[in-house]
Write a protein that holds these residues in place. Structure first.
Motif, short mmCIF file in Angstrom:
data_model
loop_
_atom_site.label_atom_id
_atom_site.label_comp_id
_atom_site.label_asym_id
_atom_site.label_seq_id
_atom_site.Cartn_x
_atom_site.Cartn_y
_atom_site.Cartn_z
N THR A 62 -3.20 11.37 -2.19
CA THR A 62 -3.92 12.08 -1.13
C THR A 62 -3.18 13.35 -0.75
O THR A 62 -2.02 13.54 -1.09
CB THR A 62 -4.06 11.18 0.11
N HIS A 63 -3.91 14.28 -0.09
CA HIS A 63 -3.19 15.39 0.52
C HIS A 63 -3.35 15.34 2.03
O HIS A 63 -2.99 16.26 2.74
CB HIS A 63 -3.67 16.74 -0.05
N ASN A 64 -3.94 14.24 2.50
CA ASN A 64 -4.25 14.14 3.92
C ASN A 64 -3.20 13.30 4.64
O ASN A 64 -3.03 12.12 4.37
CB ASN A 64 -5.63 13.51 4.07
N LEU A 65 -2.50 13.95 5.58
CA LEU A 65 -1.38 13.33 6.28
C LEU A 65 -1.79 12.11 7.09
O LEU A 65 -1.21 11.02 6.96
CB LEU A 65 -0.80 14.35 7.25
N THR A 66 -2.83 12.29 7.94
CA THR A 66 -3.24 11.18 8.81
C THR A 66 -3.66 9.98 7.97
O THR A 66 -3.32 8.84 8.28
CB THR A 66 -4.42 11.56 9.72
N GLU A 67 -4.43 10.28 6.93
CA GLU A 67 -4.90 9.21 6.08
C GLU A 67 -3.72 8.43 5.50
O GLU A 67 -3.70 7.20 5.51
CB GLU A 67 -5.73 9.83 4.95
N ALA A 68 -2.72 9.15 5.01
CA ALA A 68 -1.58 8.50 4.39
C ALA A 68 -0.85 7.62 5.40
O ALA A 68 -0.54 6.45 5.13
CB ALA A 68 -0.64 9.54 3.80
N VAL A 69 -0.59 8.16 6.59
CA VAL A 69 0.17 7.38 7.58
C VAL A 69 -0.66 6.21 8.08
O VAL A 69 -0.14 5.10 8.26
CB VAL A 69 0.60 8.28 8.76
N GLN A 70 -1.95 6.44 8.27
CA GLN A 70 -2.85 5.40 8.77
C GLN A 70 -2.84 4.18 7.86
O GLN A 70 -2.88 3.04 8.33
CB GLN A 70 -4.27 5.97 8.88
N LEU A 71 -2.78 4.42 6.53
CA LEU A 71 -3.03 3.33 5.60
C LEU A 71 -1.77 2.72 4.98
O LEU A 71 -1.78 1.56 4.57
CB LEU A 71 -3.93 3.81 4.45
N SER A 72 -0.66 3.47 4.91
CA SER A 72 0.38 3.10 3.96
C SER A 72 1.50 2.24 4.53
O SER A 72 1.78 2.25 5.73
CB SER A 72 1.03 4.35 3.38
N ASP A 73 2.16 1.52 3.62
CA ASP A 73 3.45 0.91 3.92
C ASP A 73 4.57 1.89 3.59
O ASP A 73 5.58 1.94 4.26
CB ASP A 73 3.63 -0.37 3.10
N ARG A 74 4.37 2.62 2.49
CA ARG A 74 5.35 3.64 2.13
C ARG A 74 4.63 4.89 1.66
O ARG A 74 3.54 4.80 1.09
CB ARG A 74 6.25 3.14 0.98
N ILE A 75 5.25 6.05 1.91
CA ILE A 75 4.64 7.31 1.47
C ILE A 75 5.63 8.04 0.56
O ILE A 75 6.78 8.24 0.93
CB ILE A 75 4.28 8.20 2.68
N VAL A 76 5.13 8.42 -0.61
CA VAL A 76 5.94 9.19 -1.56
C VAL A 76 5.56 10.65 -1.39
O VAL A 76 4.42 11.03 -1.61
CB VAL A 76 5.64 8.73 -3.00
N LYS B 38 10.15 14.26 -3.47
CA LYS B 38 10.93 14.86 -2.39
C LYS B 38 11.62 13.75 -1.61
O LYS B 38 12.83 13.74 -1.47
CB LYS B 38 10.03 15.67 -1.47
N ARG B 39 10.84 12.81 -1.12
CA ARG B 39 11.46 11.62 -0.55
C ARG B 39 10.42 10.54 -0.30
O ARG B 39 9.22 10.77 -0.42
CB ARG B 39 12.22 11.96 0.72
N ILE B 40 10.89 9.36 0.00
CA ILE B 40 9.99 8.24 0.26
C ILE B 40 10.18 7.82 1.71
O ILE B 40 11.30 7.62 2.17
CB ILE B 40 10.28 7.07 -0.69
N VAL B 41 9.08 7.74 2.45
CA VAL B 41 9.15 7.40 3.87
C VAL B 41 8.55 6.00 4.08
O VAL B 41 7.45 5.73 3.59
CB VAL B 41 8.32 8.41 4.70
N ASN B 42 9.27 5.13 4.76
CA ASN B 42 8.71 3.82 5.12
C ASN B 42 7.93 3.96 6.41
O ASN B 42 8.42 4.53 7.38
CB ASN B 42 9.82 2.80 5.33
N ILE B 43 6.71 3.42 6.42
CA ILE B 43 5.90 3.48 7.63
C ILE B 43 5.94 2.10 8.27
O ILE B 43 5.32 1.16 7.78
CB ILE B 43 4.44 3.85 7.30
N PHE C 182 0.87 -1.19 0.00
CA PHE C 182 0.00 0.00 0.00
C PHE C 182 0.90 1.23 0.00
O PHE C 182 1.61 1.49 0.96
CB PHE C 182 -0.90 0.01 1.23
N VAL C 183 0.89 1.95 -1.12
CA VAL C 183 1.75 3.13 -1.25
C VAL C 183 0.87 4.36 -1.40
O VAL C 183 -0.14 4.32 -2.09
CB VAL C 183 2.68 3.00 -2.48
N SER C 184 1.24 5.45 -0.69
CA SER C 184 0.52 6.70 -0.87
C SER C 184 1.43 7.74 -1.50
O SER C 184 2.63 7.75 -1.22
CB SER C 184 0.06 7.25 0.48
N VAL C 185 0.85 8.59 -2.33
CA VAL C 185 1.56 9.74 -2.85
C VAL C 185 0.94 10.96 -2.19
O VAL C 185 -0.28 11.17 -2.29
CB VAL C 185 1.43 9.84 -4.38
N ILE C 186 1.76 11.74 -1.49
CA ILE C 186 1.21 12.89 -0.79
C ILE C 186 1.90 14.15 -1.26
O ILE C 186 3.08 14.13 -1.63
CB ILE C 186 1.33 12.72 0.75
#
Lengths: 276, 268, 255
Positions: free
Chosen positions: A197-211, A221-226, A40-44
């Protein structure tokens, strides 16, 4: 579709310009990342950073771009059958009941009525709308309609679920609860998902990685592993680790969002000349 | 599923509204000229073919001089004056009564429920059939035409005003109250400006309805007005002038409609 | 609870109908007292009696049939021609850009006034009335069909594209159902125009159905009869509009 043809979405050096010549604007600038099976990857990114352009490119609605989006070995330049899209705007068909909305993709493929209704029922249950099959969208709340859209996309069993801010129009509490639903479905189907998404909580709540994307032009900008444990529920938002991730990503995003806001203000100032 | 190759979108570009550039002005003008020429061509062909009896489809070469001739005659201008006077009087009466009635219905929920359905369903009925009654009440002069025209323009204005009154954003009224505006101030600073557009929409519709009703009543029974003139040329079988007069009438109706429409849009 | 709300809705409607009845009663009393002139306004009770006479002696029902035939024929012709024309107008953007305003002007033009021309061109008969009514009623269906198709939400089109739909599927499964309510609105408008035009032309040129009957009765100075016929036609038209609305909402229970 054999099991060995692993779905594997690659965004490779993608560049999208609008217009041509000196007036061209770059919406997406050399973006590269990938989505692994079951991930599950999010782009924020801030509003206006080109997220939706990226969504349209991956979904095949914008064929004309540079670089490559690949599913397996195929370069995408049109809607790909293994990608299922969920749109930001409310997109259920008001003239169809819930069951006929969900069965719609199967109907296009000529699946017989009894079978497609069977399969549609399965996904209606999955998104938690059992008992609403005969209702029409006008009788449902915003959150329920978005779940119908999600079921309609899932019914074609896409290898990659691609969602563009599906909960943007909903209130925060509904959003958190629907997040739980998504987590549950993702668990159940081991669904490879890319969420814009542009929603921070949503992205962190759901993702394995966030772009994380920059504001204009949209760069990586960077990719964060959750590394939050799975299975997750919305209760995770109370944990220290969650707060830590949110703070970390916000510090990246803040600068981008504020330049976006300033930009919007300048445009407004230029556009809204005082009247009279 | 093939593992290699490129998936391309189906060709359905015409569905993609953004992708198709808006047609150029030159192309639009070209189509318009072509369509106009086509209609005129068919007309002239029909006229020359002799399919129709006598002068039923006269050539433009006859219609245009007849039309210009008409514009040079007093008979046209005096009758235009009569129709204009009847229409304006009808519109004035219909507008005053309609706005008053609309405000009453818009302000009171009970009255609205009791009477608006009658207005709503009565509004589109064929009002010309009330003409015999108007003749009995007001005689065969211009009064009966004014009365019928007023009746025709009353309904759209009343309905539109009532709808406009109800459609005012509640928050604007709350804003007014929060600034402790007086009743008069509420009326002049909040309600009237907010209702300008729907009232003018009603006036435009009422004008259209009033004009056509007045003209039709004139064709039925009168001794002046452009509707009367239409019947004169029809009875004399002066087809070229009849066509010319109808063209002038359509243009007049269209121009007045557009003028009120512009006034209406300026209110936005 | 439900009963109470029903009662609340019924009360104003009852008041509305009751006040019409009250006006009739007051008029009756004033006429009987000689305050109002009976040559201008007949007794409402006479009008009621005349209504029965119209059914028995004036054949009002078969006249109604003729009027209905003219309205329905022109109405269905309008749908048959108007919807395809609207689709064409949508499909060819250049045509739309060039002709939409012209059609709008045509819709607003007082075409009925050209009835003498139609009489000369097509003769005195129901055919002519149907043609006038058709010409007058056509524009709303064309314009509304085009408007409905154009207003299809972009996201619905995108759903279709993401599912790789063919243009035919796109039209029949997305554009057309999406435009249908607007098309129905156009049809309702057109049919209203058709009814008004048919009755008006019948009245103006003394031809055929209900409009003709009103004219005849008025020329005979049959006051109660004329009032009764006018009331009958107005009630009939109001019923027609209500039925049209009901059909429209019945066809789309979901919205």
């Amino acid at each position: 579709m054999s099991a060995s043809a692993e779905p594997y979405l690659v965004i490779d050096n993608v560049l999208k310009r609008f217009g041509s010549g000196p007036e061209a604007t770059v919406a997406v600038d050399h973006m590269s990342f990938d989505v692994k099976p079951g991930e599950f990857v999010s782009v924020i990114g801030p509003s206006g950073c080109g997220k939706s352009t990226l969504f349209n490119i991956i979904g095949g609605l914008l064929g004309d771009y540079e670089g490559e989006v690949r599913v397996g070995a195929e370069r995408i330049s049109g809607p790909h059958p293994s990608i299922g899209m969920v749109f930001q705007e409310e997109s259920t068909f008001p003239w169809r009941s819930v069951i006929d909305n969900v069965a719609f993709p199967l109907e296009l493929r000529g699946v017989p009525k009894a079978e497609r209704h069977d399969r549609a029922h399965h996904f209606i249950d999955m998104v938690g709308l059992s008992g609403f099959a005969k209702h029409y969208p006008s009788q449902l709340s915003g959150g329920m309609k978005q779940r119908v859209s999600i079921a309609r996309t899932l019914v074609s069993e896409p290898q990659i679920l691609l969602m563009d801010e599906p909960f943007a129009a909903l209130d925060e509490q509904t959003r958190l609860l629907l997040g739980d639903k998504i987590l549950q479905i993702q668990q159940q189907l081991n669904q490879t998902t890319l969420l814009i998404t542009h929603n921070l909580t949503e992205a962190v709540q759901l993702s394995d990685r966030i772009v994380v994307m920059t504001y204009r032009p949209g760069r990586l900008k960077r990719i964060v592993n959750i590394d939050l444990p799975r299975p997750r529920t919305s209760e995770v938002v109370g944990s220290d680790a969650f707060g830590h991730y949110v703070a970390e990503i916000w510090s990246d995003l803040r600068e981008e969002a504020s330049s976006g806001m300033m930009d919007a203000e300048t445009t407004a100032a230029r556009r809204n000349r005082p009247r009279g | 599923m093939a593992a290699t190759g490129t998936v391309t979108a189906r060709k359905a570009a015409w569905l993609d509204l953004d992708a198709v550039a808006a047609p150029s002005r030159a192309a639009v003008a070209g189509v318009r000229v072509a369509v106009a020429c086509g209609i005129i061509g068919i007309w002239e062909a029909l006229s020359a073919s002799g399919l129709f009896f006598g002068d039923v489809v006269p050539s433009l070469a006859k219609i245009i001089p007849a039309m210009l001739g008409l514009l040079g005659q007093d008979v046209f201008w005096t009758n235009l004056q009569a129709t204009a006077w009847e229409t304006v009087a009808a519109l004035a009466i219909g507008a005053v009564a309609g706005v008053a009635c609309g405000i009453t219905l818009g302000a009171n929920e009970f009255l609205r429920k009791a009477y608006e359905p009658f207005l709503y369903y009565f509004s589109p009925t064929p009002r010309i059939i009330l003409f015999p009654i108007m003749i009995m009440w007001f005689g065969i002069g211009i009064e009966s035409k004014i009365a019928l025209g007023a009746l025709a323009s009353f309904f759209p204005i009343a309905l539109s005003t009532a709808a406009g009154m109800r459609g005012i954003e509640r928050v604007l009224i709350r804003v007014g109250r929060s600034f402790r505006a007086s009743g008069w101030q509420m009326a002049t600073k909040i309600y009237l400006p907010a209702m300008r557009v729907p009232v003018l929409t009603g006036v435009r519709l009422g004008f259209g309805g009033g004009l056509i009703t007045v003209l039709l009543a004139e064709t039925k029974l009168s001794n002046k007005g452009l509707g009367y003139l239409v019947m004169q040329y029809y009875q004399r079988f002066d087809m070229a002038t009849l066509y010319g007069l109808l063209i002038i009438l359509f243009v007049l109706a269209g121009v007045s409609n557009a003028l009120i429409g512009r006034w209406e849009r300026a209110g936005r | 609870m439900a009963e109470r709300t029903r009662l609340r809705d019924l009360a104003p409607i009852t008041v509305g109908i009751a006040s019409l009845a009250a006006i009739a009663v007051v008029a009756e009393l004033l006429l009987l007292a000689g305050v109002l002139n009976r040559y201008i306004l007949p007794l409402p009770s006479d009008v009621l009696v005349a209504l029965v006479r119209l059914v028995r002696e004036e054949d009002i029902l078969s006249r109604m049939g003729l009027t209905a035939f003219e309205v329905l024929t022109s109405g269905f012709l309008v749908i048959l021609a108007g919807v395809p024309l609207g689709v064409l107008l949508y499909r060819f953007r250049l045509m739309r850009a060039a002709l939409e305003d012209w059609l709008g002007a045509l819709a607003a033009a007082p075409i009925v006034l050209a009835f003498p021309l139609f009489l000369v061109l097509f003769g005195r008969g129901p055919k002519t009335i149907i043609i006038i009514s058709f010409v007058y009623g056509l524009a709303p269906v064309v314009l509304k069909t085009q408007e409905g198709l154009t207003a299809t939400r972009r996201v619905h089109v995108n759903v279709g594209r993401s599912l790789n739909m063919t243009p035919a599927q796109m039209f029949w499964k997305i554009l057309f159902p999406s435009a249908l309510p607007t098309i129905f609105t156009g049809i309702r408008l057109s049919w209203t125009f058709c009814l008004v035009t048919v009755v008006a032309v019948e009245f103006l040129v003394n031809l055929g159905g209900l409009g003709h009957l009103i004219n005849e009765l008025a020329e005979r100075y049959d006051m109660p009869g004329a009032y009764a016929a006018i009331t009958f036609v107005i009630l009939l038209s109001m019923g027609f509009f209500i039925v049209l609305e009901r059909i429209q909402s019945w066809l789309q229970p979901e919205r």
